[in-house]
Write a protein that holds these residues in place. Sequence first.
Motif, short mmCIF file in Angstrom:
data_model
loop_
_atom_site.label_atom_id
_atom_site.label_comp_id
_atom_site.label_asym_id
_atom_site.label_seq_id
_atom_site.Cartn_x
_atom_site.Cartn_y
_atom_site.Cartn_z
N LEU A 47 0.81 -1.22 0.00
CA LEU A 47 0.00 0.00 0.00
C LEU A 47 0.84 1.28 0.00
CD1 LEU A 47 -2.93 -1.01 2.39
CD2 LEU A 47 -2.94 -0.87 -0.11
N THR A 48 1.92 1.29 0.79
CA THR A 48 2.75 2.50 0.79
C THR A 48 3.58 2.60 -0.48
OG1 THR A 48 4.31 1.29 2.20
CG2 THR A 48 2.87 2.87 3.28
N ASN A 49 3.92 1.45 -1.10
CA ASN A 49 4.58 1.50 -2.40
C ASN A 49 3.62 2.06 -3.45
OD1 ASN A 49 6.95 0.45 -1.42
ND2 ASN A 49 6.50 -1.65 -2.02
N MET A 50 2.35 1.69 -3.34
CA MET A 50 1.35 2.16 -4.30
C MET A 50 1.11 3.66 -4.19
SD MET A 50 -1.68 -0.71 -4.15
CE MET A 50 -2.70 0.19 -5.33
N TYR A 51 0.93 4.13 -2.97
CA TYR A 51 0.40 5.48 -2.76
C TYR A 51 1.37 6.46 -2.10
CZ TYR A 51 -3.93 2.82 -3.49
OH TYR A 51 -4.91 2.00 -3.99
N GLY A 52 2.49 5.97 -1.57
CA GLY A 52 3.38 6.83 -0.79
C GLY A 52 3.89 8.05 -1.54
N ASP A 53 4.44 7.84 -2.74
CA ASP A 53 5.01 8.97 -3.47
C ASP A 53 3.92 9.90 -3.99
OD1 ASP A 53 7.84 9.79 -4.52
OD2 ASP A 53 6.48 10.16 -6.19
N SER A 54 2.79 9.34 -4.38
CA SER A 54 1.67 10.18 -4.81
C SER A 54 1.20 11.07 -3.66
CB SER A 54 0.52 9.29 -5.29
OG SER A 54 -0.61 10.06 -5.64
N PHE A 55 1.16 10.51 -2.46
CA PHE A 55 0.77 11.25 -1.26
C PHE A 55 1.72 12.41 -1.00
CE2 PHE A 55 1.94 11.14 3.41
CZ PHE A 55 0.99 12.06 3.82
N LEU A 56 3.02 12.14 -0.98
CA LEU A 56 4.00 13.19 -0.67
C LEU A 56 4.07 14.22 -1.80
CD1 LEU A 56 6.91 11.09 0.92
CD2 LEU A 56 5.03 12.28 2.06
N SER A 57 4.07 13.76 -3.03
CA SER A 57 4.13 14.70 -4.16
C SER A 57 2.87 15.55 -4.24
CB SER A 57 4.29 13.93 -5.48
OG SER A 57 5.51 13.21 -5.50
N GLY A 58 1.76 15.03 -3.73
CA GLY A 58 0.49 15.75 -3.78
C GLY A 58 0.47 17.03 -2.97
N PHE A 59 1.42 17.18 -2.03
CA PHE A 59 1.49 18.41 -1.24
C PHE A 59 1.88 19.61 -2.10
CE2 PHE A 59 1.94 15.49 2.45
CZ PHE A 59 0.96 16.04 3.26
N SER A 60 2.33 19.36 -3.33
CA SER A 60 2.68 20.46 -4.23
C SER A 60 1.46 21.31 -4.59
CB SER A 60 3.31 19.92 -5.51
OG SER A 60 2.38 19.10 -6.22
N GLY A 61 0.26 20.74 -4.39
CA GLY A 61 -0.96 21.50 -4.66
C GLY A 61 -1.23 22.58 -3.64
N ASN A 62 -0.53 22.52 -2.51
CA ASN A 62 -0.64 23.55 -1.48
C ASN A 62 0.49 24.56 -1.67
OD1 ASN A 62 -0.49 25.06 0.93
ND2 ASN A 62 -1.35 23.37 2.13
N PRO A 63 0.17 25.84 -1.91
CA PRO A 63 1.22 26.84 -2.16
C PRO A 63 2.26 26.92 -1.04
CG PRO A 63 -0.95 27.73 -2.66
CD PRO A 63 -1.18 26.41 -2.00
N LEU A 64 1.86 26.58 0.18
CA LEU A 64 2.80 26.63 1.30
C LEU A 64 3.89 25.57 1.19
CD1 LEU A 64 0.33 27.13 4.31
CD2 LEU A 64 1.84 28.84 3.28
N TYR A 65 3.57 24.47 0.51
CA TYR A 65 4.50 23.33 0.48
C TYR A 65 5.07 23.05 -0.90
CZ TYR A 65 2.06 22.34 4.90
OH TYR A 65 1.52 22.43 6.16
N LYS A 66 4.70 23.82 -1.91
CA LYS A 66 5.04 23.50 -3.29
C LYS A 66 6.54 23.25 -3.50
CE LYS A 66 4.08 24.83 -8.04
NZ LYS A 66 3.41 25.79 -8.95
N GLY A 67 7.38 24.07 -2.91
CA GLY A 67 8.82 23.91 -3.11
C GLY A 67 9.52 23.25 -1.94
N SER A 68 8.77 22.57 -1.09
CA SER A 68 9.35 21.98 0.11
C SER A 68 10.23 20.78 -0.21
CB SER A 68 8.23 21.55 1.07
OG SER A 68 7.48 20.48 0.50
N PHE A 69 11.06 20.43 0.75
CA PHE A 69 11.98 19.29 0.62
C PHE A 69 11.20 17.99 0.41
CE2 PHE A 69 14.43 15.77 2.38
CZ PHE A 69 15.67 15.95 1.76
N VAL A 70 10.11 17.83 1.13
CA VAL A 70 9.29 16.61 1.03
C VAL A 70 8.74 16.43 -0.37
CG1 VAL A 70 7.11 15.56 1.76
CG2 VAL A 70 8.68 16.47 3.47
N VAL A 71 8.28 17.50 -0.98
CA VAL A 71 7.70 17.42 -2.33
C VAL A 71 8.79 17.17 -3.37
CG1 VAL A 71 6.52 18.72 -4.14
CG2 VAL A 71 5.68 18.81 -1.79
N LYS A 72 9.89 17.91 -3.27
CA LYS A 72 10.96 17.80 -4.27
C LYS A 72 11.68 16.46 -4.21
CE LYS A 72 13.71 21.29 -4.98
NZ LYS A 72 14.65 22.41 -4.70
#
Length: 427
Positions: free
Chosen positions: A227-252
């Motif tokens: 499950l985390t292999n399926m959705y983990g990266d999509s979950f973390l990359s999805g924070f790019s939709g929030n302007p506060l987190y778009k350029g964050s370390f987690v997203v990049k």
Amino acid sequence: MSIKLRLTVLSFLQFFVWGAWLITIGTYCLNAKGWSFPQFGAIFSTLALSSLFMPALTGIIADRWLNAEKLYGVLHILYGIILLYVPRVNDPGTLYYVIFAAMICYMPTISLSNSIAYTILKREGHDVVKVFPPIRVWGTIGFIVAMWTTNLSGSKANSNQFIIGAVAAILLGIFAFTLPKCPPPKSISKNAGFVEQLGLKAFKLFANYKMALFFIFSMLLGAALQLTNMYGDSFLSGFSGNPLYKGSFVVKYSTIILSISQMSETLFILTIPFFLKRFGIKTVMLFAMLAWVLRFGLFAYGDPTGFGTILIILSCIVYGMAFDFFNISGSLFVESNTDASIRSSAQGLFMMMTNGVGAWLGSKISGYVIDKYFVHMDGSRNWHGIWQTFSIYALIVAFLFVLLFKYKHISTSGEIEKGEAIEMTPH
């Protein structure tokens, strides 16, 4: 090049060609393509579906007709060619069949790579127990390097991830033909029935209550393994939709952060002997289930803030215990509770229930559940609720395991405890 170095290269590339896209295909399908969770769940389920029959079929081919290294090379070249076609696919229905074809070629090579290494090392006079583990650990390193390559090359949300895997797979396939010959051992009797050839005799173990319960729990936990292999990266990359987190370390660097999970896996393997001797197989399996509760629960509260990033990293560290403790202790449970006459078949059944049936159900059902209950009208996703639901599921499985699975641990100074061996009477 020494034989050990050549087998190390084999192990490294074996998992590099998978790690290039396995963790990020969710980001590609869900975030970049905008496909639905049921559509992606179906695509990801092909990994488990191919695991149900291909290892057994290729095992028969390698045992009777074709050199293992040649079969291995052909399968990787075909796998690479199929991956090269992925960038041309623009609908989830077609990608389902393309990835399914790729997995039919790739999944059996995992066991074939081990078989090739064992055969060559034994023939060269090496102690397999001593020599193989340092070779195999390079497979995990290869997986990690592939994840980093995909992330740092900016390929986690586009089809280049499949190109990376494809090129490496074709090179690996060509390299396989340079390995020492591994001719068919012809260990399966020509008179053996179809059921015996496919290693299905172990299904009779379901007649034993304890073993049946163990395999059912293997399936239930297997549903959580990917499950985390399926959705983990999509979950973390999805924070790019929030302007506060778009350029964050987690997203990049989401894929690099998730690679901590594989690093943790290599470290927790080293602790298993201590935990098994101190607590016993049942408790170690319970630790794995509780670790899955934490794995999902920490993700539920993780985000790109400082504290949220710590929670995500802790979740990745816990993954090593969650994944290794059940897979290895479960394998040892089968080893110590079945008769030698069916032990190999029983191990195959354990893998089939976890990585086959369980993982297939987890992929399919999770896609439908998420789509029905956690995708809002505007298309946004309630990841907090998704991870909480997965965590509650793991907790329920752990509670039922404690309640129903009876297995007494006898502390010893040396060997892991053994149960009563279950014999298979001649049929």
